[in-house]
Design a protein around this motif. Sequence first.
Motif, PDB file in Angstrom:
ATOM      1  N   ALA A   1     -50.866  62.339 -34.431  1.00  0.00           N
ATOM      2  CA  ALA A   1     -52.296  62.575 -34.631  1.00  0.00           C
ATOM      3  C   ALA A   1     -52.811  63.772 -33.835  1.00  0.00           C
ATOM      4  O   ALA A   1     -53.787  64.404 -34.244  1.00  0.00           O
ATOM      5  CB  ALA A   1     -53.092  61.329 -34.272  1.00  0.00           C
ATOM      6  N   ILE A   2     -52.172  64.078 -32.703  1.00  0.00           N
ATOM      7  CA  ILE A   2     -52.663  65.197 -31.887  1.00  0.00           C
ATOM      8  C   ILE A   2     -51.967  66.509 -32.247  1.00  0.00           C
ATOM      9  O   ILE A   2     -52.356  67.568 -31.766  1.00  0.00           O
ATOM     10  CB  ILE A   2     -52.515  64.909 -30.366  1.00  0.00           C
ATOM     11  CG1 ILE A   2     -51.054  64.739 -29.964  1.00  0.00           C
ATOM     12  CG2 ILE A   2     -53.330  63.685 -29.974  1.00  0.00           C
ATOM     13  CD1 ILE A   2     -50.402  65.983 -29.439  1.00  0.00           C
ATOM     14  N   ALA A   3     -50.941  66.445 -33.087  1.00  0.00           N
ATOM     15  CA  ALA A   3     -50.196  67.650 -33.463  1.00  0.00           C
ATOM     16  C   ALA A   3     -50.911  68.380 -34.606  1.00  0.00           C
ATOM     17  O   ALA A   3     -51.686  67.795 -35.352  1.00  0.00           O
ATOM     18  CB  ALA A   3     -48.780  67.272 -33.879  1.00  0.00           C
ATOM     19  N   GLN A   4     -50.622  69.657 -34.722  1.00  0.00           N
ATOM     20  CA  GLN A   4     -51.185  70.440 -35.824  1.00  0.00           C
ATOM     21  C   GLN A   4     -50.338  70.347 -37.088  1.00  0.00           C
ATOM     22  O   GLN A   4     -50.797  70.656 -38.180  1.00  0.00           O
ATOM     23  CB  GLN A   4     -51.325  71.906 -35.406  1.00  0.00           C
ATOM     24  CG  GLN A   4     -52.408  72.108 -34.367  1.00  0.00           C
ATOM     25  CD  GLN A   4     -51.924  72.973 -33.223  1.00  0.00           C
ATOM     26  OE1 GLN A   4     -50.814  72.800 -32.734  1.00  0.00           O
ATOM     27  NE2 GLN A   4     -52.747  73.896 -32.785  1.00  0.00           N
ATOM     28  N   TRP A   5     -49.085  69.951 -36.906  1.00  0.00           N
ATOM     29  CA  TRP A   5     -48.192  69.819 -38.063  1.00  0.00           C
ATOM     30  C   TRP A   5     -47.167  68.750 -37.740  1.00  0.00           C
ATOM     31  O   TRP A   5     -46.757  68.592 -36.587  1.00  0.00           O
ATOM     32  CB  TRP A   5     -47.488  71.151 -38.337  1.00  0.00           C
ATOM     33  CG  TRP A   5     -46.902  71.282 -39.724  1.00  0.00           C
ATOM     34  CD1 TRP A   5     -47.578  71.349 -40.896  1.00  0.00           C
ATOM     35  CD2 TRP A   5     -45.502  71.386 -40.051  1.00  0.00           C
ATOM     36  NE1 TRP A   5     -46.697  71.500 -41.940  1.00  0.00           N
ATOM     37  CE2 TRP A   5     -45.413  71.529 -41.453  1.00  0.00           C
ATOM     38  CE3 TRP A   5     -44.326  71.379 -39.290  1.00  0.00           C
ATOM     39  CZ2 TRP A   5     -44.199  71.661 -42.123  1.00  0.00           C
ATOM     40  CZ3 TRP A   5     -43.112  71.511 -39.949  1.00  0.00           C
ATOM     41  CH2 TRP A   5     -43.056  71.652 -41.353  1.00  0.00           C
ATOM     42  N   VAL A   6     -46.754  67.995 -38.751  1.00  0.00           N
ATOM     43  CA  VAL A   6     -45.728  66.963 -38.572  1.00  0.00           C
ATOM     44  C   VAL A   6     -44.499  67.365 -39.366  1.00  0.00           C
ATOM     45  O   VAL A   6     -44.567  67.580 -40.583  1.00  0.00           O
ATOM     46  CB  VAL A   6     -46.233  65.579 -39.024  1.00  0.00           C
ATOM     47  CG1 VAL A   6     -45.120  64.543 -38.892  1.00  0.00           C
ATOM     48  CG2 VAL A   6     -47.441  65.158 -38.187  1.00  0.00           C
ATOM     49  N   ALA A   7     -43.392  67.485 -38.662  1.00  0.00           N
ATOM     50  CA  ALA A   7     -42.125  67.882 -39.272  1.00  0.00           C
ATOM     51  C   ALA A   7     -41.399  66.645 -39.804  1.00  0.00           C
ATOM     52  O   ALA A   7     -41.744  65.514 -39.461  1.00  0.00           O
ATOM     53  CB  ALA A   7     -41.254  68.588 -38.231  1.00  0.00           C
ATOM     54  N   PRO A   8     -40.364  66.835 -40.625  1.00  0.00           N
ATOM     55  CA  PRO A   8     -39.492  65.706 -40.969  1.00  0.00           C
ATOM     56  C   PRO A   8     -38.855  65.122 -39.709  1.00  0.00           C
ATOM     57  O   PRO A   8     -38.948  65.699 -38.619  1.00  0.00           O
ATOM     58  CB  PRO A   8     -38.445  66.358 -41.887  1.00  0.00           C
ATOM     59  CG  PRO A   8     -39.126  67.558 -42.463  1.00  0.00           C
ATOM     60  CD  PRO A   8     -40.007  68.065 -41.351  1.00  0.00           C
ATOM     61  N   SER A   9     -38.206  64.003 -39.845  1.00  0.00           N
ATOM     62  CA  SER A   9     -37.630  63.319 -38.686  1.00  0.00           C
ATOM     63  C   SER A   9     -36.431  64.088 -38.133  1.00  0.00           C
ATOM     64  O   SER A   9     -35.901  65.005 -38.764  1.00  0.00           O
ATOM     65  CB  SER A   9     -37.184  61.906 -39.069  1.00  0.00           C
ATOM     66  OG  SER A   9     -36.010  61.966 -39.862  1.00  0.00           O
TER      67      SER A   9
END
Length: 284
Positions: free
Chosen positions: A261-269
């Motif tokens: 939630a605090i990141a600007q982007w979520v990468a794959p695992s």
Amino acid sequence: MQQFASDLAGSTKPDIRLLALDIDGTIAGKSNDIREPVLEAIRAAQKKGVQVAIATGRMFRSALRFHQQVGSTLPLIAYQGAWVQNPSSEKPDRHWSVPREQVLSLLDYFERPDLRSLLSVHFYINDELYVREITPETKAYAERSGIQPIAVGDLRCTLSTEPTKVLALSDDIDLIDQLLGSLQTQYTPAELYLTKSVATFFEATNPAANKGAAVRYLAENVLGLKADNVMAIGDNFNDVEMLEYAGVGVAMGNAPEAVQAIAQWVAPSVELDGAAAAIEEFVL
């Protein structure tokens, strides 16, 4: 978060000059090693002039092989930022220990009758690992970290030197959550930095030490960069400060929702080489 990536496409892509990488859950998954697609992406970033730093909760000695594998020429950030050292130097560039009074207070808490048998307690002193006894949890930790623990019985006997970090681990995730919540009410952020690096690890360091402060030191003091020139990738609560500091903060797909939630982007695992996808998106 996905829109953030789209907005940065083309001419608006950030000028990333420093890439800060967590190890466990970010560039190393179940294999306890860096997979080739991630290494290839890191090397491609370096060819573009991007500096790469390792920022981990691991011991310095345990993290060293990853630092060498990615070919970093920067100081290695270990122990959540409490220990920053260039491998070519004999001593840390920066080191903060946990005050002895706080360590004794934590140990008293961990050794309460209702907790003692449920927790494995680790003290990290001069880059050595000291434990009360070798528990199954400690064995598993030692195998992954490549460090031989030193069993001393009463950990108080080690405190002629203050620890760099105190860790309590248990396979009971709810217990670790309760531990963190309880101790966060007892200590202010000015007294101790308390966090979780994985779901089963409660960690305490000096309040001046976190990955965000250490990455800021590398960026601004060592390299003369700004936060906008930094990209950080991490997967857990001990990465929050560096994700918040970096111009581009990326959380892994295996990160807790609160970290995503605090990141600007979520990468794959991590098992899908998410760090490589993030580097491709924002650097390459």
